[in-house]
Design a protein around this motif. Structure first.
Motif, PDB file in Angstrom:
ATOM      1  N   GLU A  94       0.821  -1.207   0.000  1.00  0.00           N
ATOM      2  CA  GLU A  94       0.000   0.000   0.000  1.00  0.00           C
ATOM      3  C   GLU A  94       0.855   1.258   0.000  1.00  0.00           C
ATOM      4  OE1 GLU A  94      -2.896  -0.085   3.122  1.00  0.00           O
ATOM      5  OE2 GLU A  94      -4.316  -1.189   1.858  1.00  0.00           O
ATOM      6  N   GLU A  95       1.988   1.204   0.695  1.00  0.00           N
ATOM      7  CA  GLU A  95       2.887   2.357   0.739  1.00  0.00           C
ATOM      8  C   GLU A  95       4.295   1.887   1.081  1.00  0.00           C
ATOM      9  OE1 GLU A  95       2.301   5.064   4.024  1.00  0.00           O
ATOM     10  OE2 GLU A  95       1.124   3.556   5.103  1.00  0.00           O
ATOM     11  N   LEU A  96       5.250   2.749   0.802  1.00  0.00           N
ATOM     12  CA  LEU A  96       6.646   2.453   1.130  1.00  0.00           C
ATOM     13  C   LEU A  96       6.974   3.173   2.436  1.00  0.00           C
ATOM     14  CD1 LEU A  96       9.186   1.018   0.003  1.00  0.00           C
ATOM     15  CD2 LEU A  96       9.862   3.227  -0.943  1.00  0.00           C
ATOM     16  N   LYS A  97       6.991   2.414   3.544  1.00  0.00           N
ATOM     17  CA  LYS A  97       7.168   3.018   4.851  1.00  0.00           C
ATOM     18  C   LYS A  97       8.631   3.245   5.209  1.00  0.00           C
ATOM     19  CE  LYS A  97       2.905   0.952   6.638  1.00  0.00           C
ATOM     20  NZ  LYS A  97       2.313   0.039   7.668  1.00  0.00           N
ATOM     21  N   ASN A  98       9.522   2.435   4.638  1.00  0.00           N
ATOM     22  CA  ASN A  98      10.951   2.557   4.930  1.00  0.00           C
ATOM     23  C   ASN A  98      11.733   1.936   3.774  1.00  0.00           C
ATOM     24  OD1 ASN A  98      10.984  -0.338   5.470  1.00  0.00           O
ATOM     25  ND2 ASN A  98      10.053   0.172   7.447  1.00  0.00           N
ATOM     26  N   ASN A  99      13.035   1.820   3.941  1.00  0.00           N
ATOM     27  CA  ASN A  99      13.872   1.294   2.856  1.00  0.00           C
ATOM     28  C   ASN A  99      14.041  -0.219   2.906  1.00  0.00           C
ATOM     29  OD1 ASN A  99      15.493   1.035   5.080  1.00  0.00           O
ATOM     30  ND2 ASN A  99      17.247   2.143   4.238  1.00  0.00           N
ATOM     31  N   LEU A 100      13.295  -0.903   3.791  1.00  0.00           N
ATOM     32  CA  LEU A 100      13.430  -2.357   3.900  1.00  0.00           C
ATOM     33  C   LEU A 100      12.870  -3.113   2.683  1.00  0.00           C
ATOM     34  CD1 LEU A 100      14.323  -4.769   5.585  1.00  0.00           C
ATOM     35  CD2 LEU A 100      12.111  -4.700   6.757  1.00  0.00           C
ATOM     36  N   PRO A 101      11.673  -2.787   2.166  1.00  0.00           N
ATOM     37  CA  PRO A 101      11.144  -3.552   1.018  1.00  0.00           C
ATOM     38  C   PRO A 101      12.069  -3.587  -0.191  1.00  0.00           C
ATOM     39  CG  PRO A 101       9.375  -2.325   2.036  1.00  0.00           C
ATOM     40  CD  PRO A 101      10.639  -1.856   2.695  1.00  0.00           C
ATOM     41  N   PRO A 102      12.659  -2.464  -0.635  1.00  0.00           N
ATOM     42  CA  PRO A 102      13.600  -2.568  -1.762  1.00  0.00           C
ATOM     43  C   PRO A 102      14.794  -3.464  -1.451  1.00  0.00           C
ATOM     44  CG  PRO A 102      12.928  -0.290  -1.441  1.00  0.00           C
ATOM     45  CD  PRO A 102      12.423  -1.052  -0.262  1.00  0.00           C
ATOM     46  N   LEU A 103      15.268  -3.416  -0.211  1.00  0.00           N
ATOM     47  CA  LEU A 103      16.388  -4.266   0.192  1.00  0.00           C
ATOM     48  C   LEU A 103      16.002  -5.741   0.130  1.00  0.00           C
ATOM     49  CD1 LEU A 103      19.241  -4.597   1.394  1.00  0.00           C
ATOM     50  CD2 LEU A 103      18.206  -4.345   3.666  1.00  0.00           C
ATOM     51  N   LEU A 104      14.772  -6.060   0.557  1.00  0.00           N
ATOM     52  CA  LEU A 104      14.319  -7.447   0.564  1.00  0.00           C
ATOM     53  C   LEU A 104      14.163  -8.000  -0.849  1.00  0.00           C
ATOM     54  CD1 LEU A 104      11.673  -7.443   3.458  1.00  0.00           C
ATOM     55  CD2 LEU A 104      13.915  -8.555   3.446  1.00  0.00           C
ATOM     56  N   ILE A 105      13.515  -7.247  -1.732  1.00  0.00           N
ATOM     57  CA  ILE A 105      13.314  -7.792  -3.080  1.00  0.00           C
ATOM     58  C   ILE A 105      14.649  -7.930  -3.805  1.00  0.00           C
ATOM     59  CG2 ILE A 105      10.966  -6.886  -3.242  1.00  0.00           C
ATOM     60  CD1 ILE A 105      12.047  -4.790  -5.242  1.00  0.00           C
ATOM     61  N   ARG A 106      15.566  -7.042  -3.526  1.00  0.00           N
ATOM     62  CA  ARG A 106      16.901  -7.156  -4.132  1.00  0.00           C
ATOM     63  C   ARG A 106      17.588  -8.435  -3.657  1.00  0.00           C
ATOM     64  NH1 ARG A 106      21.728  -2.629  -3.447  1.00  0.00           N
ATOM     65  NH2 ARG A 106      23.149  -3.507  -5.016  1.00  0.00           N
ATOM     66  N   SER A 107      17.461  -8.722  -2.369  1.00  0.00           N
ATOM     67  CA  SER A 107      18.067  -9.942  -1.813  1.00  0.00           C
ATOM     68  C   SER A 107      17.406 -11.195  -2.370  1.00  0.00           C
ATOM     69  CB  SER A 107      17.952  -9.936  -0.283  1.00  0.00           C
ATOM     70  OG  SER A 107      18.593  -8.813   0.271  1.00  0.00           O
ATOM     71  N   TYR A 108      16.055 -11.212  -2.409  1.00  0.00           N
ATOM     72  CA  TYR A 108      15.342 -12.380  -2.905  1.00  0.00           C
ATOM     73  C   TYR A 108      15.662 -12.651  -4.378  1.00  0.00           C
ATOM     74  CZ  TYR A 108      12.422 -11.919   1.314  1.00  0.00           C
ATOM     75  OH  TYR A 108      11.957 -11.829   2.607  1.00  0.00           O
ATOM     76  N   SER A 109      15.736 -11.601  -5.177  1.00  0.00           N
ATOM     77  CA  SER A 109      16.059 -11.774  -6.599  1.00  0.00           C
ATOM     78  C   SER A 109      17.414 -12.436  -6.756  1.00  0.00           C
ATOM     79  CB  SER A 109      16.049 -10.429  -7.330  1.00  0.00           C
ATOM     80  OG  SER A 109      14.741  -9.939  -7.491  1.00  0.00           O
ATOM     81  N   TYR A 110      18.369 -11.979  -5.965  1.00  0.00           N
ATOM     82  CA  TYR A 110      19.727 -12.509  -6.050  1.00  0.00           C
ATOM     83  C   TYR A 110      19.806 -13.943  -5.523  1.00  0.00           C
ATOM     84  CZ  TYR A 110      24.766 -12.937  -5.403  1.00  0.00           C
ATOM     85  OH  TYR A 110      26.067 -13.372  -5.453  1.00  0.00           O
ATOM     86  N   LEU A 111      19.168 -14.203  -4.380  1.00  0.00           N
ATOM     87  CA  LEU A 111      19.273 -15.521  -3.740  1.00  0.00           C
ATOM     88  C   LEU A 111      18.477 -16.594  -4.465  1.00  0.00           C
ATOM     89  CD1 LEU A 111      19.025 -14.495   0.019  1.00  0.00           C
ATOM     90  CD2 LEU A 111      21.071 -15.269  -1.199  1.00  0.00           C
ATOM     91  N   PHE A 112      17.287 -16.227  -4.985  1.00  0.00           N
ATOM     92  CA  PHE A 112      16.400 -17.222  -5.578  1.00  0.00           C
ATOM     93  C   PHE A 112      16.352 -17.147  -7.097  1.00  0.00           C
ATOM     94  CE2 PHE A 112      14.222 -16.403  -1.334  1.00  0.00           C
ATOM     95  CZ  PHE A 112      14.884 -17.446  -0.701  1.00  0.00           C
ATOM     96  N   GLY A 113      17.136 -16.254  -7.685  1.00  0.00           N
ATOM     97  CA  GLY A 113      17.279 -16.218  -9.124  1.00  0.00           C
ATOM     98  C   GLY A 113      16.026 -15.853  -9.888  1.00  0.00           C
ATOM     99  N   ILE A 114      15.270 -14.869  -9.376  1.00  0.00           N
ATOM    100  CA  ILE A 114      14.022 -14.511 -10.046  1.00  0.00           C
ATOM    101  C   ILE A 114      13.829 -12.987 -10.006  1.00  0.00           C
ATOM    102  CG2 ILE A 114      12.636 -14.831  -7.947  1.00  0.00           C
ATOM    103  CD1 ILE A 114      10.446 -15.967  -9.787  1.00  0.00           C
ATOM    104  N   PRO A 115      13.500 -12.357 -11.141  1.00  0.00           N
ATOM    105  CA  PRO A 115      13.234 -10.913 -11.143  1.00  0.00           C
ATOM    106  C   PRO A 115      11.971 -10.601 -10.338  1.00  0.00           C
ATOM    107  CG  PRO A 115      13.588 -11.737 -13.372  1.00  0.00           C
ATOM    108  CD  PRO A 115      13.407 -12.927 -12.494  1.00  0.00           C
ATOM    109  N   ILE A 116      11.964  -9.438  -9.702  1.00  0.00           N
ATOM    110  CA  ILE A 116      10.810  -9.035  -8.887  1.00  0.00           C
ATOM    111  C   ILE A 116      10.407  -7.613  -9.242  1.00  0.00           C
ATOM    112  CG2 ILE A 116       9.951  -8.619  -6.550  1.00  0.00           C
ATOM    113  CD1 ILE A 116      11.904 -10.731  -5.543  1.00  0.00           C
ATOM    114  N   ILE A 117       9.119  -7.429  -9.515  1.00  0.00           N
ATOM    115  CA  ILE A 117       8.520  -6.109  -9.700  1.00  0.00           C
ATOM    116  C   ILE A 117       7.782  -5.753  -8.417  1.00  0.00           C
ATOM    117  CG2 ILE A 117       6.824  -4.759 -10.994  1.00  0.00           C
ATOM    118  CD1 ILE A 117       9.142  -5.444 -12.725  1.00  0.00           C
TER     119      ILE A 117
END
Length: 220
Positions: free
Chosen positions: A145-168
């Motif tokens: 619903e909203e970007l409350k802090n900088n954690l969500p971008p950090l998480l999707i970046r980590s998941y993309s790298y670790l699990f080999g899948i692009p994330i929008i």
């Protein structure tokens, strides 16, 4: 595979859209949808999204809040070629939030590719991302619903790298795209276009573990 993110817009107000394979509308995409009203024909919000997918000639993912007999959920509807493919709900409700959890992972075939759905709190649980990757998803789309802090971008970046899948990710008026290399792009434009490579990249990984005392080769 081109994704167009309309982060803070709705399907109702979207008359034109850049050419894309999948259009993503945030959690304001359909507003609040009452299942009883939909079934009685008093509203046709899901059908509206399906019609838009036919008009725009692309898959359409729309965030919303769904209500069923007083039970409120955060949800995403998925349509393609004029057909409603399904509706997925947020699986994790934390503490005293006024929502109910859904069940199961949302995986949809849109334009010949597998798209996984992640909604709000589900972003905090990496097992879901790992499972969607192992299910063969080509891309995962996250709805906040909203970007409350900088954690969500950090998480999707980590998941993309670790699990080999692009994330929008669609978060309030912001759109993000993370690649399997760990690179991430962001945009606050009304329409944000991201070009995704849906091909999978694999590695051979071996490991050693204790256990399995009996020689497996003797039984097979």
């Amino acid at each position: 595979m081109i994704f167009c993110v309309v982060a803070d817009g709705s399907v109702k107000d979207a008359d034109t859209m850049p050419d894309c394979d999948v259009a993503v509308f945030g959690l304001k995409g359909l507003g609040e949808v009452d299942y009883e009203h939909e079934l009685k024909g008093l509203t046709d919000k899901f059908e509206e999204a399906a019609r838009f997918s036919q008009k725009a000639k692309c898959g359409v993912l729309c965030g919303c809040r769904t209500r069923s007999r007083g039970i409120l959920r955060k949800s995403v509807s998925v349509a393609d070629k004029g057909k409603l493919l399904g509706i997925s709900d947020m699986n994790h409700v934390i503490d005293t939030e006024d929502f109910k959890s859904g069940a199961g992972l949302g995986v949809y075939s849109v334009g010949g590719y597998k798209i996984g759905i992640c909604i709000e709190n589900d972003l905090l649980f990496p097992d879901g991302f790992k499972a969607l990757s192992m299910c063969g998803c080509n891309v995962i789309v996250v709805f906040l619903e909203e970007l409350k802090n900088n954690l969500p971008p950090l998480l999707i970046r980590s998941y993309s790298y670790l699990f080999g899948i692009p994330i929008i990710m669609c978060a309030g008026n912001m759109a993000f795209c993370s690649e399997i290399t760990g690179e991430i792009a962001s945009s606050s434009q009304p329409y944000s276009l991201f070009d995704i490579d849906p091909s999978a990249h694999y590695h051979i990984i071996t490991t050693r573990a204790k256990g399995l005392y009996v020689d497996i080769s003797e039984d097979y």
